[in-house]
Each structure stands twice: as structure tokens, then as C-alpha cells.
Design a protein around this motif. Structure first.
Motif, PDB file in Angstrom:
ATOM      1  N   ALA A  36      16.828   9.477 -27.052  1.00  0.00           N
ATOM      2  CA  ALA A  36      17.839   9.768 -28.068  1.00  0.00           C
ATOM      3  C   ALA A  36      17.433   9.288 -29.459  1.00  0.00           C
ATOM      4  O   ALA A  36      18.235   9.345 -30.389  1.00  0.00           O
ATOM      5  CB  ALA A  36      19.163   9.116 -27.667  1.00  0.00           C
ATOM      6  N   TYR A  89      15.542  14.118 -32.333  1.00  0.00           N
ATOM      7  CA  TYR A  89      15.643  15.445 -31.723  1.00  0.00           C
ATOM      8  C   TYR A  89      14.983  16.479 -32.636  1.00  0.00           C
ATOM      9  O   TYR A  89      14.872  16.270 -33.852  1.00  0.00           O
ATOM     10  CB  TYR A  89      17.107  15.844 -31.492  1.00  0.00           C
ATOM     11  CG  TYR A  89      17.834  14.963 -30.505  1.00  0.00           C
ATOM     12  CD1 TYR A  89      17.950  15.324 -29.169  1.00  0.00           C
ATOM     13  CD2 TYR A  89      18.414  13.756 -30.922  1.00  0.00           C
ATOM     14  CE1 TYR A  89      18.612  14.518 -28.257  1.00  0.00           C
ATOM     15  CE2 TYR A  89      19.079  12.940 -30.022  1.00  0.00           C
ATOM     16  CZ  TYR A  89      19.173  13.318 -28.693  1.00  0.00           C
ATOM     17  OH  TYR A  89      19.829  12.521 -27.799  1.00  0.00           O
ATOM     18  N   ASP A 125      14.786  16.463 -26.929  1.00  0.00           N
ATOM     19  CA  ASP A 125      14.828  15.061 -27.308  1.00  0.00           C
ATOM     20  C   ASP A 125      13.407  14.569 -27.567  1.00  0.00           C
ATOM     21  O   ASP A 125      12.441  15.348 -27.511  1.00  0.00           O
ATOM     22  CB  ASP A 125      15.557  14.216 -26.255  1.00  0.00           C
ATOM     23  CG  ASP A 125      14.817  14.134 -24.918  1.00  0.00           C
ATOM     24  OD1 ASP A 125      13.598  14.412 -24.869  1.00  0.00           O
ATOM     25  OD2 ASP A 125      15.460  13.785 -23.914  1.00  0.00           O
TER      26      ASP A 125
END
Length: 400
Positions: free
Chosen positions: A71, A74, A91
Motif C-alpha cells: 500500500a 499505486y 499496488d
């Protein structure tokens, strides 16, 4: 140099799916312990990597394992095939978070296609619930030729009306995100290098099977784009001197013998498929190509012969590249690959071995892509990650 070293560390972490310690990074990169420690701290603070437990059960202090933070960043990717428009959101590890596939809008207005891309991107971003500020850019894989520095598509033969289309600038204006444009075959090679696992390591040729045929080249983990960014145009390699005439003046080139359109034309000429007299639009070719593969799957002798013949021609084209480049392997993928894979994987490796000049030394393996059907779009998103994170010799241009 500091930016380059940081990208070296990130690349080393990325290539260690189980994670690696700071000591491992010192061994892998040759950087000093202090440099590795400082860069690792910056990457942890920025959220690009995370600490993922400890390793070591013997004497001495256990080592902290570092991994990419999925995370942390992206990237969006778009693949413009004349038949299919694919959009993905990845991601930081290269995993597809969200995607969409739809027919490419028919017509000669590129602005209509770009507007469709913007709509699709907004929809997948919304569905993913990824914070927009974490999306670092959009990569676009388009048929060549392209002007990389200008982000411009220049008269691709299968996209009528696309004359010097400023694709990068149009899409950046619509999305508000940085946009990178590259050739579809190059993007596919980037995808394999980033997300293909073992098939994307070292040196390989990516043989791209889409509405058109092309090749991406990776040598020693570096994608080769050529002087103008248009390496991989293999459409005029002659694979059957007695084959159909080509626009270049020769006969039996890849462009008129190996593409889906060429296989459909052969099937219609031989009466395997009804001559629908539809246009040569990519969407019509896709329908007919699917019918041809269905017939082959059912054991239709003539349909099988057409695909077998295309496998022989494909092996000749690939052998030209492998004999010239001396790569570790060949990877095949693209929008039309799945329907051909069973036939090609059975036939092409045998033929390729017969044509290899190094057969007495080693075999050149041929494998299907480890990325999947969306390899072009995934590669486009990986272009963003590659430019942001991967080490490249061009970053070490030093002024005196």
C-alpha cells in the motif's frame, strides 16, 4: 547518486519475495552498511517498505526482515489494443488491485478513445477505494511507433486516424496525473520483468501476440528500447518466402503470416471460415479468430493445419531474435496468446531448438507469460513503477 542507490535498494527488496535483511542488502548491492541503513530508514519513514518480523535462530542478534509495502504506492496502467481496451490499478508489489476490459471504441477519433480511458480509470480507482494521492501516475501501452519523449503515438498501422496523437498530454490533462507512454511490446516485457517471477529475470525476448505482432527485449534485467524507443518491430522478418505479399514488397513477412488477421484471412481463403465480408476492423478479426480456434479445439483438420503452420512461422521469427541476442529464454504473451498457447507450447520449442545455433551448447526455453492476459496493461502500470523505483544506468549521467 543517492537517488540511484535508493532505487538499487528498493529493487533488491522487490526481487526478494520473502523479504531480506539489511545484511542481505549489503551483500546484494555492495553498498556500505551505513548507506544501506540510512536508505532503509528513509524508505521505512516514507512507507515504501515495512519491517516484517525477524529471522535467524542461531547465535547472534536476529535480523529484521524488510519487504515492500503493497500500500505504499499505486500505479494505473492502460493497454490500447485495436480490439480491446484494458485498464488496471497495481499496488507496489505489482499485484492487480482492480481492472476493467472493454472493446476499444470503434472509429477514427482518438479523442473518443482517450475519453473512454479516462472514464475507465476513474471507475476502477473509485471501486478500489485507493486514496488518489497514493497513485503516482498512469502508464499507457500503445501500438508503435511512438515518440517516447513527447508521449505521442505516430500513425500506428492498425489504429486509423491516429496521426501524431499527443496521448500523454491529453490523458494527463483529463486525469490530473503524470502519464508515461511506451510501446505495447516494451510494456509487456516490463511487466514480465516486474511481475513475472522467474520468467522475468536475466535476459529474454517477449514475443507479443496481439492484434499485431512484436517483441520486447530485456538484457541483463534492463529493458532495451532502442535509440528512438521503438525497438521490437519484427513485422517484416520473412518467415515464408512463398507466403502472401507484404506492403514492404517482400513475401511471407510476420505481418502477413502470423497475426490473427493473417490467420483469419487464410481460414476464409481456404473455406474453413465463412468469408463474412466484414471490415478488417480489429473487433471483427477477433470474432473470426475465436471461431477459428474453436474449430481447432474441436479437431477440425484444416483449422489445425492453419495454426500449426503459424507455429512453424512463429518459430522461425523467434529464432532470428534468439540467435542474434543469445537470451536465456523466450516468453510469449498478449491478448491472443491464451487461445494459441496449447498449440504453440507443444510445437514451437521443438522447432526453435532445431533452428538454434547454440543447440549443441544449451536449449533456449520457451514459456508462456507469468503475468496473464492483462500483461500489456500491467506492463503499462509497471512503467510508472519502473521509472519511479528501478535502478537504471541512465541515472548515473554525471557532469564534470
Amino acid at each position: 547518486m543517492g537517488d540511484f542507490n535508493q532505487s538499487v535498494i528498493l529493487d533488491a527488496v522487490r526481487r526478494s519475495p520473502d523479504g531480506c535483511s539489511r545484511v542481505d542488502l549489503i551483500d546484494a548491492t555492495g553498498l556500505s552498511a551505513q548507506t544501506v541503513s540510512n536508505i532503509a530508514r528513509r524508505l521505512l519513514d516514507s512507507g515504501l517498505i515495512v519491517e516484517a518480523g525477524k529471522s535467524g535462530t542461531g547465535p547472534g542478534k536476529p535480523r529484521t526482515i524488510l519487504r515492500l509495502n503493497p500500500a505504499g504506492m499505486y500505479a494505473a496502467g492502460v493497454h490500447i489494443d485495436p480490439a480491446v481496451l484494458t485498464c488496471v490499478l497495481l499496488d507496489l508489489t505489482g499485484r492487480v488491485v482492480e481492472h476493467s476490459v472493454r472493446p476499444t471504441p470503434v472509429g477514427q477519433d482518438p479523442q473518443q478513445v482517450v475519453a473512454s480511458i479516462q472514464t475507465e480509470l476513474e471507475q476502477i480507482i473509485s471501486r478500489s477505494a485507493v486514496p488518489r494521492e497514493k497513485i503516482v501516475g498512469v502508464g499507457v501501452a500503445a501500438p508503435g511507433p511512438v515518440e517516447i519523449d513527447e508521449g505521442m503515438v505516430i500513425d500506428p498501422p492498425l489504429l486509423l486516424g491516429w496521426h501524431r496523437v499527443p496521448l500523454r498530454d491529453w490523458l494527463a490533462r483529463l486525469t490530473g496525473l503524470p502519464v508515461f507512454v511506451d510501446k505495447d511490446v516494451t510494456a509487456a516485457a516490463v511487466a514480465e520483468a516486474w511481475a513475472g517471477g522467474d520468467t522475468g529475470a536475466g535476459s529474454f525476448v517477449f514475443y507479443y501476440v496481439g492484434t499485431g505482432i512484436g517483441a520486447g527485449v530485456v538484457l541483463r534485467d534492463e529493458v532495451e528500447r532502442g535509440s528512438s524507443g521503438n525497438a521490437g518491430e519484427i513485422g517484416h522478418i520473412i518467415v515464408d518466402p512463398s507466403g502472401p505479399p507484404c506492403s514492404c514488397g517482400a513475401r511471407g513477412c510476420v505481418a502477413v503470416t502470423c497475426t490473427p488477421q493473417a490467420l483469419v484471412a487464410e481460414a476464409e481463403r481456404r473455406g474453413v471460415l465463412p468469408d463474412t465480408r466484414l471490415s478488417s476492423a480489429a473487433s471483427d478479426v477477433a470474432v473470426q479468430f475465436s471461431r477459428l480456434c474453436d474449430l481447432a479445439d474441436l479437431g477440425n483438420t484444416a483449422a489445425l493445419d492453419i495454426i500449426e503452420q503459424s507455429a512453424r512461422r512463429t518459430a522461425r521469427a523467434i529464432s532470428v531474435m534468439t540467435n542474434m541476442l543469445d537470451v536465456d529464454r523466450v516468453v510469449i504473451g498478449g491478448p491472443y496468446w491464451r487461445r494459441l498457447s496449447a498449440y504453440y507450447l507443444r510445437r514451437v520449442p521443438v522447432l526453435l531448438d532445431e533452428l538454434s545455433v547454440t543447440r549443441s551448447i544449451r536449449a533456449v526455453p520457451l514459456v508462456g507469460t507469468g503475468v496473464g492476459d492483462d500483461v500489456g496493461a500491467i506492463g503499462a502500470a509497471c512503467l510508472v513503477l519502473e521509472r519511479t523505483l528501478s535502478p537504471s544506468a541512465t541515472r548515473l549521467l554525471l557532469e564534470g
